[in-house]
Design a protein around this motif. Sequence first.
Motif, short mmCIF file in Angstrom:
data_model
loop_
_atom_site.label_atom_id
_atom_site.label_comp_id
_atom_site.label_asym_id
_atom_site.label_seq_id
_atom_site.Cartn_x
_atom_site.Cartn_y
_atom_site.Cartn_z
N VAL A 505 0.86 -1.19 0.00
CA VAL A 505 0.00 0.00 0.00
C VAL A 505 0.89 1.24 0.00
N ARG A 506 0.58 2.21 -0.85
CA ARG A 506 1.34 3.47 -0.84
C ARG A 506 0.38 4.62 -1.09
N GLU A 513 -5.02 10.88 1.16
CA GLU A 513 -6.37 10.32 1.08
C GLU A 513 -6.52 9.35 -0.09
N HIS A 514 -5.57 9.35 -1.01
CA HIS A 514 -5.61 8.44 -2.15
C HIS A 514 -4.57 7.34 -1.95
N LYS A 515 -4.94 6.10 -2.29
CA LYS A 515 -4.06 4.96 -2.05
C LYS A 515 -3.89 4.13 -3.32
N ALA A 516 -2.68 3.59 -3.48
CA ALA A 516 -2.41 2.60 -4.52
C ALA A 516 -2.10 1.29 -3.81
N VAL A 529 -6.40 1.29 -7.37
CA VAL A 529 -6.34 2.67 -6.88
C VAL A 529 -7.62 2.97 -6.11
N ALA A 530 -7.46 3.51 -4.91
CA ALA A 530 -8.60 3.91 -4.08
C ALA A 530 -8.56 5.42 -3.92
N ARG A 564 -5.41 -1.85 -14.41
CA ARG A 564 -5.54 -1.11 -13.17
C ARG A 564 -6.99 -1.17 -12.71
N LEU A 565 -7.17 -1.47 -11.46
CA LEU A 565 -8.49 -1.48 -10.84
C LEU A 565 -8.75 -0.15 -10.16
N THR A 566 -9.99 0.30 -10.17
CA THR A 566 -10.40 1.46 -9.39
C THR A 566 -11.39 0.97 -8.35
N VAL A 567 -11.03 1.12 -7.09
CA VAL A 567 -11.83 0.56 -6.00
C VAL A 567 -13.06 1.42 -5.75
N LYS A 568 -14.23 0.80 -5.80
CA LYS A 568 -15.48 1.47 -5.48
C LYS A 568 -15.91 1.19 -4.04
N ASP A 569 -15.55 0.02 -3.53
CA ASP A 569 -15.85 -0.33 -2.15
C ASP A 569 -14.91 -1.46 -1.75
#
Length: 574
Positions: A505-506, A513-516, A529-530, A564-569
């Motif tokens: 996690v970075r 507030e944003h995470k990879a 990516v969250a 690349r995934l974009t996290v929704k939940d």
Amino acid sequence: MSERRWRIRRTEPGAWEELSRALGVSGLVARVMAARGFRPGAEAEAFLNPRLSSLPDPFGIPGMAEAAERVARAVEDGEALWVYTDYDVDGVTSAALLTEFLEACGATARCRLPRRDREGYGLKTEALEEMAAAGARVVVTADCGIKAVEAARRARELGVDLVVTDHHTPGEELPEAAAVVNPRLPGGAYPEPAPAGVGVAWNLAAAVRSVLRRRGHFERRPEPDLRAWLDLVAVGTVADMVPLRGVNRVLVAAGLGLWNPPRRPGLRALAEVARLRPPLTAGNLGFHIGPRLNAAGRMEGPRAALDLLRAGAQDQALGCARVLDGLNRQRQAEERAALASARERVEREGWWPGRWGLVVDGPDWHPGVVGLVASRIAEAFHRPTVVLVPQGPGLKGSARSVPGLHLVEALEDCRDLLVRYGGHAAAAGLELKADALPAFRERFDEAVRRRLREEDLVPVLDLDAELRLGDLDGATVGELARLEPFGVGNPRPIFGLRGLVVRSVRDLGGSGEHKAVVVEHEGVRAEAVAWRAPEAWGFLAPGARVDLAASAELHTWNGRTSLRLTVKDARPAG
């Protein structure tokens, strides 16, 4: 703040396999389409291959024949034409489209845009009188006017022919105008009930061109190519958040062709200051272009946005784009401050979870961001939300809904407390007297309770399918682009991925507030990516097993393309 319930869209056994064979698409694309109700046939084919040739006859929209005849006559007779629209993206793109089209037909057209902070939404009698004093013989509205009963009455007194084109929900009384064009009126044959205002304006241009062609007008001058304005239709439609299905999907898909690369100097400059590179998507229009165009009307006046859209030279356009970019930064700062204050008020007053409808007022919030704050509060607490600020002797604001509640219907239950109101099922604007606020707060809550069930207060995240991480490879994910343009009514597909192991996690950016997050499953790894990861997602730590609801796309960086995934939940694996 509300924990979301994941719901997998159900399909009939064998449905996606049948779609895959009939359409010649991958299993992943077929699973998404089947989950969204498509079956083999003409509708599915048209969805995958949106064509301008499939657009319906504009004369099917109620009132279009009368409007086209009156505007065409004004063009031929050289009457003074004025265009009046809203101050948002939908309105400003409508203004640019109609003004340019009328000029291309040989007319002299002028444009009048209202200021949000001084005049508010809709055609007022003062603006009508101003245009009449300047010589207007015909006034065409776009994205407004369906409730301009008083202004229409004044237009008749002044000898001005008012042509109303709008897409908002009509009131009990229609304006007495030369023509009233609205797909929501009864008796029409147009199959799309919810185009954007700019979509209605484009149809008016098509209808006027048809009348002028029939009369031989273009025997002595070039006939305008309506495709030239589809870039405006695309951004106005996406920004107004109307469903991207049917007619809207066709118009936006065609308009995106003019965005790659942008041909209009103003839009090219705006993409440059937003640091966007082709291929641009509907998402880029909604998240990067639209907010910058909207910033003019929110923070000052919409004229700066119209100047950008109509700029003929690139250096002029770039100057306009930088102004809009600066206004957008101001808007972001005002929005952050107002949102923090509004959230604190909801929590301090104990309105959540007890109240079903939230009415939040702030004495010093910028009026240009109330709609944005209402959206964010409604999303955070999953409650229909009204946000109000002082204006003159009263209060003015915006409302946003949740699935299952038609906002205008709820506001109708409060109409005796309101000075004016109007809008859509999901969004509305309103004004009320300051002393009516306590009663309105209670009445709105009661109206929401009558229309929703308790289960409606729990946000639902629809998943198109449950997959293994290994099901998402470059070829299948790349083919998901055939489902573009994504937006309201056709969201980017979201998949359920269970039992993933977090490997690292970075932070992204300086805010934290944003995470990879790098995740792994059965030997397959991917980056997720969250954006704006909430504190509740603190379990996203190396070694943790998690379930993700995420969209998937191909991301290119430094010449390398990867999934690349974009996290929704997110939630702990269970």
